[in-house]
Design a protein around this motif. Structure first.
Motif, mmCIF file in Angstrom:
data_model
loop_
_atom_site.group_PDB
_atom_site.id
_atom_site.type_symbol
_atom_site.label_atom_id
_atom_site.label_comp_id
_atom_site.label_asym_id
_atom_site.label_seq_id
_atom_site.Cartn_x
_atom_site.Cartn_y
_atom_site.Cartn_z
ATOM 1 N N PRO A 1 0.802 -1.315 -0.214
ATOM 2 C CA PRO A 1 -0.216 -0.052 -0.018
ATOM 3 C C PRO A 1 1.013 1.250 -0.115
ATOM 4 O O PRO A 1 1.672 1.456 0.815
ATOM 5 N N THR A 2 0.359 2.199 -0.886
ATOM 6 C CA THR A 2 1.058 3.753 -0.699
ATOM 7 C C THR A 2 0.032 4.552 -0.855
ATOM 8 O O THR A 2 -0.893 4.606 -1.690
ATOM 9 N N ALA A 3 0.319 5.364 0.184
ATOM 10 C CA ALA A 3 -0.732 6.628 0.334
ATOM 11 C C ALA A 3 -0.511 7.371 -0.931
ATOM 12 O O ALA A 3 0.374 7.714 -1.566
ATOM 13 N N ASN A 4 -1.933 8.010 -1.114
ATOM 14 C CA ASN A 4 -2.071 8.851 -2.204
ATOM 15 C C ASN A 4 -2.004 10.353 -1.651
ATOM 16 O O ASN A 4 -1.371 10.496 -0.286
ATOM 17 N N SER A 5 -1.915 11.444 -2.390
ATOM 18 C CA SER A 5 -1.658 12.804 -1.857
ATOM 19 C C SER A 5 -2.604 13.167 -0.751
ATOM 20 O O SER A 5 -2.325 14.104 -0.415
ATOM 21 N N PHE A 6 -3.835 12.481 -0.687
ATOM 22 C CA PHE A 6 -4.602 12.632 0.540
ATOM 23 C C PHE A 6 -4.230 11.754 1.779
ATOM 24 O O PHE A 6 -5.096 11.746 2.537
ATOM 25 N N GLY A 7 -3.344 10.901 1.620
ATOM 26 C CA GLY A 7 -3.009 9.982 2.623
ATOM 27 C C GLY A 7 -3.826 8.685 2.747
ATOM 28 O O GLY A 7 -3.544 7.932 3.604
ATOM 29 N N ARG A 8 -4.390 8.182 1.740
ATOM 30 C CA ARG A 8 -5.245 6.907 1.601
ATOM 31 C C ARG A 8 -4.831 5.949 0.874
ATOM 32 O O ARG A 8 -3.815 6.448 -0.381
ATOM 33 N N ASN A 9 -4.613 4.848 1.412
ATOM 34 C CA ASN A 9 -4.190 3.725 0.469
ATOM 35 C C ASN A 9 -5.206 2.701 0.212
ATOM 36 O O ASN A 9 -4.749 1.510 -0.157
ATOM 37 N N ASP A 10 -6.436 3.149 0.313
ATOM 38 C CA ASP A 10 -7.576 2.022 -0.310
ATOM 39 C C ASP A 10 -8.585 2.957 -1.287
ATOM 40 O O ASP A 10 -8.261 3.943 -1.421
ATOM 41 N N VAL A 11 -9.631 2.161 -1.627
ATOM 42 C CA VAL A 11 -10.239 2.866 -2.746
ATOM 43 C C VAL A 11 -11.902 3.211 -1.841
ATOM 44 O O VAL A 11 -12.622 3.482 -2.859
ATOM 45 N N GLN A 12 -11.945 2.995 -0.835
ATOM 46 C CA GLN A 12 -13.274 3.055 -0.171
ATOM 47 C C GLN A 12 -13.635 4.672 -0.363
ATOM 48 O O GLN A 12 -12.983 5.473 0.314
ATOM 49 N N GLY A 13 -14.804 4.960 -0.685
ATOM 50 C CA GLY A 13 -15.349 6.328 -0.604
ATOM 51 C C GLY A 13 -14.681 7.280 -1.780
ATOM 52 O O GLY A 13 -14.966 8.530 -1.837
ATOM 53 N N CYS A 14 -13.693 6.488 -2.502
ATOM 54 C CA CYS A 14 -13.144 7.310 -3.585
ATOM 55 C C CYS A 14 -13.485 7.430 -4.988
ATOM 56 O O CYS A 14 -12.597 7.126 -5.772
ATOM 57 N N CYS A 15 -14.937 7.557 -5.233
ATOM 58 C CA CYS A 15 -15.347 7.509 -6.551
ATOM 59 C C CYS A 15 -15.323 8.615 -7.190
ATOM 60 O O CYS A 15 -15.998 8.780 -8.185
ATOM 61 N N TRP A 16 -14.708 9.528 -6.618
ATOM 62 C CA TRP A 16 -14.852 11.200 -7.201
ATOM 63 C C TRP A 16 -13.550 11.401 -8.057
ATOM 64 O O TRP A 16 -12.817 12.232 -7.907
#
Length: 136
Positions: A81-96
């Motif tokens: 897992p690598t965090a994105n620029s918002f600190g997230r490393n999953d896809v939950q709620g990232c449908c935008w």
């Protein structure tokens, strides 16, 4: 997500942890990654991240089922897992996500929320008829 600044927070799209979406398009070259997707963590079979796509890996072991016509490519089993620029490393709620005509940086709950607030269904529903372009 990409949270709005305090003064713009009223325009952000709400984060829905149960939302699922799969993009309609993807690359068509050999080894192209599958369409972008988001889903609740529970649907990921305990895997909380998407992994890194490697176009040189074989897909024969899992039947090349990421999309119709897939001939190569797979998630690198050694990816971490690598965090994105918002600190997230999953896809939950990232449908935008923003794609196609939207420039880089247009993704996320803030930017898509602003588009909806000024031009979309929310503008229509809240009576901003002069700017509402999309009623649905």
């Amino acid at each position: 997500s990409n949270p709005c600044a305090d003064q713009d927070a009223i325009m952000a799209c709400p984060i829905d942890p149960t939302m699922t979406a799969v993009a309609e398009t993807h690359g068509i070259f050999a080894g192209a990654p599958p369409p972008l997707e988001c889903h609740p963590n529970a649907m990921a079979g305990g895997k909380r991240f998407t992994g890194a796509w490697d176009p040189s890996l074989s897909c024969a072991g899992d039947g090349c089922v990421a999309y119709d016509g897939q001939r190569a490519g797979n998630v690198d089993p050694a990816s971490v897992p690598t965090a994105n620029s918002f600190g997230r490393n999953d896809v939950q709620g990232c449908c935008w996500w923003g794609r196609g005509p939207f420039p880089r940086g247009s993704a996320g709950t803030c930017m898509m929320g602003k588009l909806n607030y000024y031009l979309g269904k929310r503008a229509f529903d809240e009576g901003r008829m002069s700017s509402a372009r999309y009623k649905e």
